[in-house]
Motif scaffolding. Structure first.
Motif, PDB file in Angstrom:
ATOM      1  N   HIS A   1     -57.992  64.780  65.434  1.00 45.25           N
ATOM      2  CA  HIS A   1     -58.185  63.372  65.061  1.00 45.25           C
ATOM      3  C   HIS A   1     -58.950  62.642  66.171  1.00 45.25           C
ATOM      4  N   HIS A   2     -58.767  63.102  67.415  1.00 42.30           N
ATOM      5  CA  HIS A   2     -59.429  62.465  68.559  1.00 42.30           C
ATOM      6  C   HIS A   2     -60.779  63.092  68.880  1.00 42.30           C
ATOM      7  N   ALA A   3     -61.271  64.001  68.029  1.00 42.48           N
ATOM      8  CA  ALA A   3     -62.520  64.708  68.341  1.00 42.48           C
ATOM      9  C   ALA A   3     -63.703  63.743  68.409  1.00 42.48           C
TER      10      ALA A   3
ATOM     11  N   ILE B   1     -60.088  51.645  71.258  1.00 47.50           N
ATOM     12  CA  ILE B   1     -59.490  51.732  72.597  1.00 47.50           C
ATOM     13  C   ILE B   1     -58.589  52.969  72.669  1.00 47.50           C
ATOM     14  N   HIS B   2     -57.870  53.254  71.583  1.00 46.47           N
ATOM     15  CA  HIS B   2     -57.004  54.442  71.568  1.00 46.47           C
ATOM     16  C   HIS B   2     -57.825  55.733  71.608  1.00 46.47           C
ATOM     17  N   HIS B   3     -58.989  55.700  70.969  1.00 50.44           N
ATOM     18  CA  HIS B   3     -59.804  56.921  70.895  1.00 50.44           C
ATOM     19  C   HIS B   3     -60.708  57.119  72.109  1.00 50.44           C
TER      20      HIS B   3
ATOM     21  N   THR C   1     -53.155  69.356  65.575  1.00 51.62           N
ATOM     22  CA  THR C   1     -53.788  68.587  64.493  1.00 51.62           C
ATOM     23  C   THR C   1     -54.253  67.219  65.012  1.00 51.62           C
ATOM     24  N   HIS C   2     -53.459  66.609  65.880  1.00 49.34           N
ATOM     25  CA  HIS C   2     -53.847  65.267  66.341  1.00 49.34           C
ATOM     26  C   HIS C   2     -55.034  65.323  67.305  1.00 49.34           C
ATOM     27  N   ALA C   3     -55.181  66.431  68.027  1.00 45.94           N
ATOM     28  CA  ALA C   3     -56.345  66.548  68.920  1.00 45.94           C
ATOM     29  C   ALA C   3     -57.632  66.471  68.096  1.00 45.94           C
TER      30      ALA C   3
ATOM     31  N   THR D   1     -47.256  64.372  69.770  1.00 43.77           N
ATOM     32  CA  THR D   1     -48.579  64.700  69.198  1.00 43.77           C
ATOM     33  C   THR D   1     -49.715  64.545  70.205  1.00 43.77           C
ATOM     34  N   HIS D   2     -49.513  63.748  71.250  1.00 47.89           N
ATOM     35  CA  HIS D   2     -50.568  63.574  72.250  1.00 47.89           C
ATOM     36  C   HIS D   2     -50.392  64.497  73.454  1.00 47.89           C
ATOM     37  N   SER D   3     -49.349  65.312  73.431  1.00 47.88           N
ATOM     38  CA  SER D   3     -49.072  66.177  74.588  1.00 47.88           C
ATOM     39  C   SER D   3     -50.163  67.223  74.779  1.00 47.88           C
TER      40      SER D   3
HETATM   41 ZN   LIG Z   1     -53.830  59.397  68.979  1.00 49.63          ZN
END
Ligand SMILES: [Zn+2]
Ligand SMILES: [Zn+2]
Length: 299
Positions: free
Chosen positions: A216-218, A136-138, A212-214, A192-194
């Motif tokens: 993670h959402h790739a 759901i987060h991704h 870096t977190h973007a 990190t989500h900005s």
């Molecule tokens: Zn995230």
């Protein structure tokens, strides 16, 4: 206790009040998104999912964290104590560092929590029955500061109490843990989500940044080969070989079957349960495409 604390603090705004600190942190990141937008075409407010994310912020920060987390941590502590009672152990505390120098205490709590979050996050990706909740987060097409709170409450009810146990072992109460969680990890999540156009250079090797977190959402990095699990310190990813930030490329955000994912709070709430009950969570197909220039990792 936490409930009264929450209601009392919400009624009395102040800069040293944890809820208003979180609100200020969000407003700060939100302002940065307006001033330095990374993907202008999405729009800070008009991006897909913005209002749903705001709802998740209110739901998770006020209801789940404030009321649910305290209760579930207390229950987890009790279960651990009952279990350990069989072996004649009636206190989780193995050391008490609460009288140590405050700076050292903060450093220990920070490292303990950040590493625990890293491990928990890895497990959420690794196991099908956990991933179906974390998915759901991704399942977001775009990211913005508030995207950090888009997660299924079950995810938190499983891991946050377990992460509390090491805190209890060194002498901290549920309230200490809760406040530390909110002021450190939750505030960092907004950052990190900005959606901001900033190159973080060498800082990417040290701390988790929007860059870096973007990744993670790739969408096109299969989750079992996932990258950048860190909450704050990227050193954990570097040590365990999950660090991945290719130069001059921008990830496409989302999950491989994005178009099949529910888009409302209620449908997202029921989605993992439906998938588990129907047995479909095991057969989910991951993307088989890695980034064109990346090295294919071993599974
Ligand atoms: Zn995230
Ligand atoms: Zn994740």
């Amino acid at each position: 206790m936490i409930y009264n604390y929450t209601i009392g603090h919400l009624k009395h705004p102040a800069f040293d009040n944890v809820y208003y600190c979180v609100l200020l942190a969000y407003l700060f990141c939100f302002t940065l998104e307006i001033v330095l937008p990374k993907q202008r075409q999405h729009g800070t407010i008009t991006r897909k999912g913005f209002w749903l994310d705001i709802f998740y912020v209110l739901f998770n920060d006020i209801i789940v964290y404030s009321i649910g987390l305290f209760g579930i941590c207390a229950v987890t502590e009790l279960i651990f104590l009952k279990g350990l009672g069989v072996f004649g152990i009636h206190d989780l505390k193995v050391a008490d560092i609460t009288s140590w120098n405050p700076a050292i205490q903060i450093l220990i709590m920070f490292l303990l929590q950040d590493f625990s979050e890293f491990i928990a996050h890895y497990l959420l990706h690794r196991f099908d029955f956990l991933w179906i909740f974390h998915k759901i987060h991704h399942a977001q097409d775009t990211l913005g500061a508030a995207s950090t709170r888009r997660f299924h409450f079950v995810e938190m009810f499983v891991f946050k109490p377990l992460i509390y146990i090491p805190f209890a072992m060194i002498g901290y109460s549920v309230v200490d843990y809760y406040l530390f969680q909110i002021t450190v990890q939750n505030v960092w999540g907004f950052f990190t989500h900005s959606n901001i156009k900033v190159k973080w250079g060498f800082l990417n090797y040290i701390i988790n940044t929007p860059e870096t977190h973007a990744w993670h959402h790739a969408k096109n990095i299969p989750r079992k080969l996932g990258v950048n699990y860190a909450s704050i310190l990227n050193i954990w990813d570097i040590i365990f070989g999950f660090y991945y930030v290719p130069k001059d490329k921008t990830p496409i955000i989302g999950v491989p079957d994005q178009k099949n994912m529910p888009t409302t709070f209620i449908s997202q709430f029921f989605y993992p349960f439906k998938m588990i009950l129907s047995g479909k969570y095991k057969s989910e197909i991951d993307a088989q495409i890695l980034e064109p220039n990346s090295k294919k990792k071993k599974q």
